[in-house]
Write an enzyme that holds these catalytic residues in place. Structure first.
Site, PDB file in Angstrom:
ATOM      1  CB  CYS A  78      -1.011  -0.017   1.440  1.00  0.00           C
ATOM      2  SG  CYS A  78      -1.941   0.791   1.145  1.00  0.00           S
ATOM      3  CG  HIS A 178      -3.465  -3.668   3.300  1.00  0.00           C
ATOM      4  ND1 HIS A 178      -2.673  -3.824   3.871  1.00  0.00           N
ATOM      5  CD2 HIS A 178      -4.366  -2.845   2.809  1.00  0.00           C
ATOM      6  CE1 HIS A 178      -3.105  -1.635   3.703  1.00  0.00           C
ATOM      7  NE2 HIS A 178      -3.974  -1.678   2.681  1.00  0.00           N
ATOM      8  CD  GLU A 180      -1.249  -6.180   5.746  1.00  0.00           C
ATOM      9  OE1 GLU A 180      -0.880  -6.485   4.410  1.00  0.00           O
ATOM     10  OE2 GLU A 180      -1.453  -5.021   5.782  1.00  0.00           O
ATOM     11  CB  SER A 230     -16.048  -6.431  29.976  1.00  0.00           C
ATOM     12  OG  SER A 230     -15.365  -7.417  28.611  1.00  0.00           O
ATOM     13  N   GLY A 231     -17.093  -9.530  31.250  1.00  0.00           N
ATOM     14  CA  GLY A 231     -17.932 -11.108  30.718  1.00  0.00           C
ATOM     15  C   GLY A 231     -17.474 -11.845  29.489  1.00  0.00           C
ATOM     16  N   GLY A 232     -16.971 -10.779  28.773  1.00  0.00           N
ATOM     17  CA  GLY A 232     -16.187 -11.270  27.304  1.00  0.00           C
ATOM     18  C   GLY A 232     -14.979 -12.089  27.480  1.00  0.00           C
ATOM     19  CG  ASP A 234     -11.150  -9.877  23.661  1.00  0.00           C
ATOM     20  OD1 ASP A 234     -11.125 -10.965  23.708  1.00  0.00           O
ATOM     21  OD2 ASP A 234     -12.058  -9.156  23.648  1.00  0.00           O
ATOM     22  CB  SER A 235     -12.447  -9.376  30.599  1.00  0.00           C
ATOM     23  OG  SER A 235     -13.630  -9.455  30.609  1.00  0.00           O
TER      24      SER A 235
END
Ligand code: XMP
Length: 518
Positions: A78, A178, A180, A230-232, A234-235
């Site tokens: 790019c 891109h 990637e 957060s309940g999600g 990731d956390s």
């Protein structure tokens, strides 16, 4: 080893990730430092990343032209392609047709011969073992219109001649798209072809959980960590890594801001204790959030206000305990890079847990999954033995419904959005699409339109629906939800949610549009 020179692209780190996945060591460096680092590290190849600037702009980042004379293969992506063309004597201008999102490129001789010069019969080394025509993801406003001496056009798209250019004798290549990103077909193969050109030999590598755990142990020692839940996914994954490292020194906290979906509280109060053997503290602070957000309409101000509130609340909890030094967060790379976290990157939006944080904080950040993407986070979660319901949850942003209510946030509007959101969830799940779509939700647009309800004129709000597929959140395609499901969603929202006149479906890819509207 491959050197990646970072001109501020949102996806520079994805190039690094792809190198790692192919078992190749790479490092990201700033353009200002390029020659020094190349001389020091003696890489087998150099990749110039994309970036938000224009090569003809004032103070745009650049590199010393000497890098092209070192006999090390170069791939410009790019902005990287535009820069190498610009530095080697070609020309780049603002494109007449800008391309953001999907496009088809062709390496076919016939199509390339439309252009003033083409490469001859053999397929360029960059595109071997790849079909002649394939889908790519573009994100550019500038275009190469003249190639430097010794260069050829290697691929074209419907809109641009220079989808890829190269000087195969000197092993200098450029691609406008891109390779990637997940949504470019054969992107990994193109990068692999470049590695072959560099004669770089891959050795396979995996994410090592032990290393992640040891890093945390070393960093935290005997201090305590207040963990933002957060309940999600990731956390939960971040908490699981931290818990494995420091065990009882973890203090899990959930801020019940009133801006999250209802299942978040359930995850925190029911699922978390079962998995971790400890009960998170729940701070019931909906009113504090609504009061703070009452007159804030600007999305960036909103995000910063939310980031600040979260941190101050965690600091309060920390103050009541002894020996707390860290705030644990489930920040991932998408949160990080969108918040202008590298030298030449643009600020896209301040994710509440990165750019939205206050400048002065009493706690140090502990973010064990900061350099990972969603699919990798799920892999780590699996390795740690977290259940599927936790790992494959739909992500939900920390600022929650606040960034899905355009305009003023009130309790009434919050309830209205929650109702519309519940219908979207319901219908998608009922249609069996839950695991096929990455995220799906409703947005209150704060725009009104005319409708006829019961033979009378009705002037009410437009609700938008957004749903998309992605693996890593860096690029996304809108979900091709069957029309009858969209129909159900639309009918139910205009009938059941008060003061709604119309429902629209957002069919914009990322890029250009981000996933959340604000
Ligand atoms: P965007 O809108 O930036 O979203 O394309 C990418 C992903 O990140 C989520 N998102 C956030 N998550 N804090 C978060 O924890 C934030 O401030 C935030 N903003 C967006 C979004 O839902 C999507 O999954």
């Amino acid at each position: 080893m491959i050197i990646i020179i970072d001109f501020g692209s949102q996806t520079t780190h994805l190039i690094f990730r792809r190198m790692g996945e192919m078992g190749v060591k790479s490092t990201i460096i700033d353009p200002e430092d390029a020659i020094n680092q190349i001389n020091k590290l003696r890489p087998k190849g150099i990749i110039l990343s994309g970036g938000p600037a224009s090569v003809y702009g004032k103070n745009s980042p650049t590199v010393d032209k000497k890098i092209f004379g070192l006999k090390i293969p170069v791939l410009g992506i790019c902005y990287g392609q535009q820069l190498l063309v610009h530095l080697l004597g070609g020309e780049v201008i603002a494109a007449k047709i800008k391309e953001y999102g999907p496009a088809f490129v062709s390496t076919k001789l016939k199509e390339r011969s439309r252009t003033s010069s083409y490469y001859g019969e053999a397929k360029p080394a960059l595109f071997v073992n790849i079909p002649d025509k394939f889908k790519v993801w573009m994100s550019h406003g500038d275009e190469v219109i003249k190639i430097p001496p010794g260069f050829r056009y290697l691929a074209t798209s419907e809109n641009i001649k220079a989808a890829s250019v190269g000087d195969e004798k000197r092993n200098i290549y450029g691609v406008q798209f891109h390779p990637e990103v997940q949504h470019t077909d054969y992107g990994t193969e193109i990068l692999k072809n470049f590695l072959n050109i560099c004669q770089e030999n891959p050795e396979s590598r995996e994410i090592n959980i032990k290393d992640l755990v040891n890093d945390i142990k070393e960093k935290v020692g005997d201090k305590k960590v207040v963990m933002a839940l957060s309940g999600g996914t990731d956390s939960f994954v971040a908490a699981a890594l931290i818990a494995r490292s420091i065990n009882r020194n973890l203090i899990p906290v959930y801020v019940d801001s009133g801006l999250m979906r209802d299942d978040a509280l359930k995850n925190v109060t029911q699922v978390f204790p079962k998995l971790f053997g400890m009960k998170p503290k729940v701070l019931k602070v909906k009113n504090v959030f609504l009061k703070k957000l009452k007159n804030i309409i600007d999305p960036e101000k909103k995000r910063k206000a939310i980031g600040m509130l979260y941190v101050r609340l965690f600091e309060k909890v920390a103050k009541r305990q002894k020996n707390v030094e860290f705030l644990g967060q489930g920040t991932t790379y998408a949160d990080f890079i969108h918040s202008k976290s590298t030298k030449h990157a643009a600020l896209i939006k301040s994710h509440h847990n990165v750019g939205g944080l206050p400048k002065k904080m009493k706690l140090k950040l502990l973010e064990p999954i900061r350099y990972f993407y969603t699919d990798q986070v799920r892999y780590i979660g699996k390795k740690l033995g977290l259940p599927e319901e936790v790992i494959y949850q739909q992500p939900f942003p920390g600022p929650g419904f606040a960034v899905r209510i355009l305009g003023k946030i009130t309790d009434k509007r919050l309830n209205k959005l929650k109702q519309a959101d519940g219908i979207v969830m319901d219908e998608i799940e009922r249609a069996g699409l839950k695991n096929k779509i990455f995220q799906y939700f409703a947005i209150l647009t704060s725009t009104k339109s005319t409708a006829i309800k019961g033979d009378g004129r009705f002037y009410g709000e437009i609700v938008a629906i957004r749903a998309y597929t992605t693996k890593d959140r860096m690029t996304a395609d809108w979900a091709k939800i069957p029309f009858h499901v969209l129909q159900h969603i639309s009918t139910r929202i205009v009938n059941e949610v008060p003061e709604v006149s119309r429902v629209v479906y957002d069919i914009t890819t990322k890029p250009p549009a981000t996933m959340e509207w604000e």
